[in-house]
Design an enzyme around this catalytic site. Structure first.
Site, PDB file in Angstrom:
ATOM      1  N   SER A   1       0.846  -1.192   0.000  1.00  0.00           N
ATOM      2  CA  SER A   1       0.000   0.000   0.000  1.00  0.00           C
ATOM      3  C   SER A   1       0.880   1.240   0.000  1.00  0.00           C
ATOM      4  O   SER A   1       2.010   1.219   0.510  1.00  0.00           O
ATOM      5  CB  SER A   1      -0.894   0.017   1.239  1.00  0.00           C
ATOM      6  OG  SER A   1      -1.508   1.285   1.422  1.00  0.00           O
TER       7      SER A   1
ATOM      8  N   TYR B   1      -1.854  -0.586  10.448  1.00  0.00           N
ATOM      9  CA  TYR B   1      -2.039  -1.022   9.064  1.00  0.00           C
ATOM     10  C   TYR B   1      -0.823  -0.644   8.218  1.00  0.00           C
ATOM     11  O   TYR B   1      -0.264  -1.476   7.492  1.00  0.00           O
ATOM     12  CB  TYR B   1      -3.302  -0.393   8.479  1.00  0.00           C
ATOM     13  CG  TYR B   1      -3.472  -0.644   6.997  1.00  0.00           C
ATOM     14  CD1 TYR B   1      -3.909  -1.877   6.527  1.00  0.00           C
ATOM     15  CD2 TYR B   1      -3.176   0.354   6.063  1.00  0.00           C
ATOM     16  CE1 TYR B   1      -4.058  -2.115   5.167  1.00  0.00           C
ATOM     17  CE2 TYR B   1      -3.332   0.131   4.706  1.00  0.00           C
ATOM     18  CZ  TYR B   1      -3.764  -1.105   4.257  1.00  0.00           C
ATOM     19  OH  TYR B   1      -3.900  -1.332   2.915  1.00  0.00           O
TER      20      TYR B   1
END
Length: 253
Positions: free
Chosen positions: A148, A161
């Site tokens: 990501s 995350y």
């Protein structure tokens, strides 16, 4: 690319029940690959396998929770029994649970680490021998890890995350150092804002509002955009490794 780019190839795609995983499975199958669909939701996998078969492709639904080591091993054996050795692996399984660290959500921390990082490692461990064998045989061998942009850009409430994705990015680099000299290509793919079911797991109203605002202002990539990019990456000649790919909506870039 034509409709036989992936003829003779066998792909395992985790997180295939929805989003990027499902779109990638459908596209690779349409281009000739045998695809093994991995995710927890058996009903969604069977539905997708049926669609792929109706479109003339080959798909195997394999319900697997990547946080379960025994399930990963059993799933790998089932794929080999049905399709033979694997030469393409896409680690698309992931979970995004934004909350401030001060909330102390250790349940979410554990789930994200075990899915996004340790789960990816379990899949890598299960199929590295297949990838090495394919490369030794002179065939293309690909590992694609979906990380990501959060691995590089800090967002409030996304500390854990983002930490899992930064670890996955570093894992990809280290794996490339180990496997690249043996002709296995490792690609780390870092999408920005992308429409998926990840946002549906968020239970933080502030984070949900933040995401909604970003999509409204910047737009988002589609799962099909990511699938198209993965197909491009893994269809290159064997000597070409797109090692690090960051893809963002134009307004976010």
């Amino acid at each position: 690319m034509n409709q036989t780019d992936f003829a003779g190839r066998t792909a395992v795609i985790t997180g295939a029940a929805s989003g990027m995983g499902a779109a990638t499975a459908r596209l690779l199958a349409a281009r000739g690959a045998r695809v093994a669909l991995w995710a927890r939701r058996a009903d969604r996998l069977e539905e997708l396998a049926g669609k792929i078969a109706a479109e003339g492709g080959q798909a195997l639904a394999v319900p697997v929770d990547v946080t379960d080591e025994a399930a990963v091993a059993a799933g790998a054996a089932r794929v080999r029994d049905a399709f033979g050795p694997v030469d393409l692996v896409v680690n698309a399984a992931g979970v995004m649970l934004p909350n401030p660290v001060e909330a102390g959500r250790t349940d979410e921390w554990t789930r994200m680490v075990d899915t996004n990082l340790t789960g990816a490692l379990r899949v890598v461990g299960a199929f590295t021998p297949d990838l090495l064998a394919a490369a030794a045989d002179g065939r293309r061998a690909d590992l694609v890890n979906i990380s990501s942009i959060g691995a590089h850009v800090a967002f409030p409430n996304y500390a854990v995350y983002s930490a899992t994705k930064a670890a996955l990015t570093q894992l990809s680099a280290s794996l490339r150092a180990e496997l690249g000299p043996r002709d296995v290509r490792v690609t780390n793919l870092e999408p920005g804002l992308t429409e998926s079911e990840l946002a549906g797991h968020v239970d933080n109203a502030e984070a949900t509002s933040q995401l909604d605002g970003m999509f409204a202002a910047l737009g988002g990539l589609s799962s099909e955009d990511i699938a198209d990019l993965i197909a491009y990456i893994t269809s290159r000649p064997a000597q070409v490794n797109l090692r690090q790919v960051i893809v963002l909506p134009t307004r976010q870039a």
